[in-house]
Design a protein around this motif. Structure first.
Motif, short mmCIF file in Angstrom:
data_model
loop_
_atom_site.label_atom_id
_atom_site.label_comp_id
_atom_site.label_asym_id
_atom_site.label_seq_id
_atom_site.Cartn_x
_atom_site.Cartn_y
_atom_site.Cartn_z
N ARG A 1 0.78 -1.17 -0.01
CA ARG A 1 -0.02 0.03 0.16
C ARG A 1 0.97 1.05 0.08
N ASN A 2 1.85 1.16 0.64
CA ASN A 2 2.82 2.36 0.69
C ASN A 2 4.11 2.47 -0.29
N THR A 3 4.09 1.33 -1.12
CA THR A 3 4.99 1.43 -2.35
C THR A 3 4.28 2.18 -3.68
N SER A 4 5.36 3.09 -4.17
CA SER A 4 4.82 3.88 -5.17
C SER A 4 5.95 3.60 -6.27
N HIS A 5 5.39 3.50 -7.54
CA HIS A 5 6.17 3.51 -8.78
C HIS A 5 7.35 4.83 -8.56
N GLU A 6 6.70 5.88 -8.18
CA GLU A 6 7.57 7.31 -8.28
C GLU A 6 8.39 7.41 -7.06
N LEU A 7 9.58 6.89 -7.32
CA LEU A 7 10.83 7.01 -6.21
C LEU A 7 11.46 8.33 -6.30
N HIS A 8 11.31 9.11 -7.25
CA HIS A 8 11.84 10.44 -7.33
C HIS A 8 11.02 11.01 -8.68
N ILE A 9 11.00 12.23 -8.48
CA ILE A 9 10.17 13.34 -9.14
C ILE A 9 10.63 13.09 -10.61
N ASP A 10 12.01 12.88 -10.73
CA ASP A 10 12.64 12.82 -12.06
C ASP A 10 12.52 11.35 -12.60
N ASP A 11 11.98 11.04 -13.74
CA ASP A 11 12.03 9.69 -14.03
C ASP A 11 13.11 9.06 -14.05
N ALA A 12 14.38 9.50 -14.75
CA ALA A 12 15.57 8.77 -14.68
C ALA A 12 16.26 8.53 -13.49
N CYS A 13 15.93 9.40 -12.53
CA CYS A 13 16.38 9.17 -11.16
C CYS A 13 15.89 8.06 -10.51
N SER A 14 14.46 8.13 -10.60
CA SER A 14 13.43 7.22 -10.07
C SER A 14 13.96 5.54 -10.67
N VAL A 15 14.40 5.53 -11.81
CA VAL A 15 14.78 4.17 -12.30
C VAL A 15 16.08 3.66 -11.92
N LYS A 16 17.04 4.69 -11.55
CA LYS A 16 18.29 4.48 -10.94
C LYS A 16 18.05 3.72 -9.45
N ILE A 17 17.19 4.48 -8.83
CA ILE A 17 16.86 4.22 -7.51
C ILE A 17 16.54 2.85 -7.50
#
Length: 690
Positions: free
Chosen positions: A240-256
């Motif tokens: 429930r607390n997991t989101s696909h958006e780990l960072h506002i910037d998509d490229a940074c989110s993918v790296k995370i």
């Protein structure tokens, strides 16, 4: 005893089992130095996780090893590295230590003498687990040999500071308590519960199902058998607390995401000015399915999905289970054409598989794009490469159904399109065949506009590829189409339109909800549980359904192969008509075929034609035969070229035998006996005469 300076002379140990422990390894004690007296061994770095899992499954002392500390260095950061210098340093410690709170919990002291020994302070919610266990080991990814891992076992026994067992069945105080078992549920059970939650199974049903499974194997034996509602609620809270958006910037989110899920990433290359973005994903479950269903089987590619809507297109590798369903076993997201960069990631994937099972072998790899690097696939998997035209067939027939309302014209145009693709009209130039097609059907302007804009630039590459590769039969087409429809339905729901430009959303959706659909289907097939929740589309695969149509219900006139008929399995008074039977470009008048799909009737007739050997011979075999006969009648003058030609003809015989094996498995159309024998005779005649 060995000196640390000699560690690179130690043998690299790679036990053949999927998971292994210290008992499977021959240890060497270190002489002197900081690790003096410790046990050491070398293993492939790719198998560290297998070792950790094996150690956690100790029968006498079930445990769970957590990462106590971790350090990393970049390559080139040290000019003169030590022989045991590391790129990565990881300290694993048994979760029952090192702190000891047994006396505190029992009220035998105030706890003032039980300070954590690691300097990290207490761990909230874990005090009840701490029993002073000193079992721990260090893993170093060697700086000078990055593919190797040095394991330094500092304390192999699960004992406290007095040297006494502190948990497991050897600890008398732990008998009858949870300390007999591992401190937490296994990763396998955690993933199983997560998949159940993602597909909508309730907490009560999960607990009820788990109790039935435990009772089925005679009661609780390990920590997993004590799954509680709190365990499920905790996993539910994580979801429930997991989101696909780990960072506002998509490229940074993918790296995370990549950093957090390294064991699920078999290849990653970030985008740069000169290099494209490439991400290869394979979960543990997908790896197991590829090992299981790909062994002596086939893998098919489903490439460039979503190129018009997603930021980067998605490619999938598929295997086929016993029900002829296509199971996704790897995903590749890349900013370039998949075929152009396959040489970068396919080797990593093959190595990942052979690391798990060195005996694993693939029989055939089906590609659906002429731009694929066929040599890279052959080198990586040491298997045959087949061309699969499911994408071409599906695109053409669906466009015909949209732009042409005359059924008879649809059939004739579809047949002509097949002639273009297979160059079956003795036209030396593919574009000449295209021009003739456009002249014959000049009045179908809507389809011609589509064909010229979308396909004319690529026809020659398809024809060239078909002439150089054997072509897969129509049976796998239905399974790949079924996967395509399911993927499209899941990702291209309009409610997700705002997320299509983000790669992190695509990764999250694939590895959670979509992944769980396939997990549930396989779990239902294997255990029989949750059959009422199974997606019906898994049981309506046209390939699987075709296998259940009796031969007697197929009316096939071998003297006139223009049409065939198949009696309906639900209405015995109804018979469906199949035009151009035995070809990938067959058409049926059933409702499913009229929607642009490959139906079970077309596949059943194709199977019958192949078994009775009345279908047209495979085009690739015809091309090879023409080349061979040309070589026989016009041998080269250069002796070096001649020797190479003889070698090629010998390999041709081996290819024919391999194609027969693939044909028997349903992947390839069968070679007629007269063609097979004639090609073999010509090969021997050519070899003997020169």
């Amino acid at each position: 005893m060995a000196r640390m300076e000699d560690i690179l002379n130690l043998p690299v140990q790679d036990p053949p089992c999927a998971e292994f422990s210290a008992a499977h390894i021959t240890w060497v004690k270190v002489e002197g130095g900081r690790q003096g007296g410790d046990d050491i061994a070398l293993i492939p770095f790719s198998r560290v996780d297998d070792f950790v899992k094996g150690e956690s499954s100790n029968a006498e002392c079930p445990a769970s090893f957590r990462i106590e500390s971790r350090r990393k260095r970049s390559e080139g950061s040290i000019s003169k590295p030590r022989v045991d210098g590391y790129l990565e340093y990881t300290l694993y410690w048994c979760s029952y230590g090192p702190e000891d709170y047994r006396d505190c919990e029992s009220g035998l002291g105030d706890g003032s003498n039980f300070k954590p020994t690691t300097g990290k302070g207490s761990r909230p919610g874990r005090r009840h687990m701490m029993r002073g266990c000193l079992c721990h080991f260090t893993v170093k990814r060697l700086y000078t040999r990055p593919l190797l891992a040095l394991i330094i076992y500092n304390q192999r026994n699960h004992v406290d500071k007095t040297g006494s067992p502190c948990h497991g069945i050897l600890d008398q105080d732990a008998v009858g308590t949870r300390a007999m078992y591992a401190p937490r549920i296994s990763e396998e059970l955690r993933q199983k519960v997560m998949s159940m939650l993602y597909v909508g199974i309730s907490l009560d049903n999960i607990i009820q199902h788990h109790m039935e499974v435990v009772q089925g194997h005679g009661g609780p034996h390990n920590r997993d058998d004590f799954l509680t509602r709190n365990d499920v609620r905790n996993i539910e809270r994580v979801i429930r607390n997991t989101s696909h958006e780990l960072h506002i910037d998509d490229a940074c989110s993918v790296k995370i995401w990549v950093q957090r899920h390294q064991k699920h990433v078999f290849y990653f290359q970030d985008a740069s000015a000169s290099e494209p973005f490439i991400l290869g994903i394979q979960t543990d479950w997908q790896l197991q399915q590829m090992l299981r269903h790909g062994q002596n089987g086939s893998v098919a590619s489903h490439s460039t999905f979503g190129s018009k809507k997603l930021k980067y297109p998605l490619s999938t590798l598929l295997v086929f289970d016993s029900s002829r369903n296509a199971i996704p076993v790897a995903w590749v997201i890349t900013s370039s054409l998949t075929g152009q960069d396959i040489h970068k990631w396919v080797g990593s994937l093959a190595e990942r598989l052979r690391t798990k099972d060195s005996r694993w072998r693939l029989n055939a790899f089906l590609v659906d794009d002429p731009s694929f690097g066929f040599s890279a696939i052959r080198d990586a998997f040491q298997c045959r490469v087949l061309l699969c035209v499911w994408h071409v067939r599906r695109a053409w027939i669906r466009s015909l159904l949209k732009t042409c309302s005359n059924i008879d014209v649809q059939r004739e145009m579809f047949k002509h399109l097949g002639w273009i693709l297979y160059s079956s009209r003795s036209v030396p130039n593919a574009m000449d065949a295209v021009q003739e097609f456009m002249e014959v059907f000049v009045d179908q302007s809507a389809f011609m506009d589509y064909f010229k804009s979308q396909w004319s630039p690529y026809i020659e590459s398809w024809v060239s590829c078909i002439r150089s590769l054997p072509v897969a039969g129509p049976e796998p087409h239905a399974a790949i189409e079924s996967y395509h429809r399911r993927l499209k339905y899941k990702l291209f729901n309009d409610q997700y339109a705002n997320f299509w430009p983000r790669i992190d959303w695509l990764i999250h959706t694939l590895t959670t909800e979509f992944h769980s659909l396939y997990w549930l289907d396989q779990y239902t097939v294997e255990t029989g549980y949750f059959s009422n929740l199974r997606d019906e589309s898994f049981s309506t695969n046209a390939w699987y359904q075709a296998l259940h149509i009796p031969d007697i219900d197929v009316i096939l006139d071998e003297q006139n192969l223009q049409v065939a008929k198949v009696i309906s399995q639900t209405d015995r008074n109804l018979a469906y008509t199949i035009w151009n039977p035995g070809s990938e470009f067959s058409l049926c008048d059933c409702h499913w075929s009229n929607l642009g799909n490959l139906c079970k009737h077309v596949i059943k007739v194709a199977m019958m034609c192949k078994n009775r050997q009345v279908a047209r011979p495979l085009l690739a075999a015809q091309i090879y035969r023409q080349t061979l006969l040309s070589l026989l009648h016009n041998p080269p003058d250069d002796p070096v070229v001649l020797d190479h030609a003889i070698l090629c003809t010998t390999r041709l015989q081996q290819d024919i035998k391999g194609w027969e094996d693939l044909s028997n498995s349903g992947l390839l159309q069968q070679l007629p006996p007269e063609l097979n024998s004639q090609m073999a005779d010509n090969t021997l005649l050519f070899a003997r005469s020169h």
